[in-house]
Design a protein around this motif. Structure first.
Motif: not given
Length: 224
Positions: A22-24, A53-54, A83-87, A106-108
């Motif tokens: 749900e979050k970065l 919130e982000k 990080m986003q999903n381990f990336v 967060h925009a993407t």
């Protein structure tokens, strides 16, 4: 202990936090006792509050998580890795560009990249390529068919074009020299024994604290 920035102690904790759908996740690599890391804490807390919130913020001891620091190419402290999903999506040093980096990622957030949506089967990909519209090929004309053929440029025309390019390049060089004279020299990095201070905001904090400590306990002598 910060309310919004939690300290991770184990590799298992880190892996669990990186699973957040749900979050970065923002990882801050620090070294305990490092003055530069201490200076950016107030600004880091403000950013964590503004973007709660982000993103979730976590602090990691660079010595305890040395393997991850090397894998994420952490070379200067304090380092913030988004990080986003381990990336790994962004990597900034200091807090100057941290908020902007998080907002851009967060925009993407949640969007699939073109590679993820592309067909995995080579046969399916080939079918899509064949069905895709292609640019029309130019018609070939022959002398005597009524078409007008463009004559080859003369040597005089070639010389004129070359001179125009040279003038254009010289003009660009002139602009670069003029702009260079008007530029101001700005200090954006200060190397200390215990680390490197990067960014205008961090430098202001460091210099202010330095001079406050330098003059805080000195008595005033009045000469008559």
């Amino acid at each position: 202990m910060s309310r919004l920035v939690k300290t991770l102690r184990t590799e298992e904790e880190l892996k669990n936090k990186l699973k957040s759908p749900e979050k970065l996740v923002v990882l801050e690599f620090v070294k305990p006792g490092n003055q530069v890391c201490v200076y950016v804490q107030p600004e880091r807390e403000k950013i964590a509050e503004d973007l709660k919130e982000k993103a979730d913020f976590f602090e990691l001891d660079v010595d305890e998580f040395k393997k991850y620091a090397e894998k994420l190419q952490v070379e200067a402290l304090p380092a913030f890795v988004v990080m986003q999903n381990f990336v790994k999506k962004r990597h900034v040093v200091g807090t100057d560009d941290l908020k902007k980096a998080i907002d851009e990622v967060h925009a993407t957030f949640g969007r699939k990249t073109q590679d993820e949506t592309a067909p995995k089967d080579p046969a399916e990909r080939k079918t899509q390529d064949e069905s895709a519209p292609k640019d029309p090929e130019p018609e070939q004309t022959t002398p005597g068919s009524g078409s007008v053929q463009r004559p080859e440029p003369s040597s005089r025309e070639n010389t004129t074009v070359k001179q125009l390019h040279e003038v254009d390049n010289n003009t660009k060089f002139s602009h670069l020299v003029t702009n260079g004279k008007n530029r101001k020299i700005r200090i954006y990095k200060l190397e200390q024994d215990d680390g490197t201070i990067i960014g205008e905001a961090n430098l202001k904090i460091y210099i202010t604290k330095y001079y406050k400590g330098l003059f805080a306990n000195r008595s005033i002598i009045i000469l008559r």
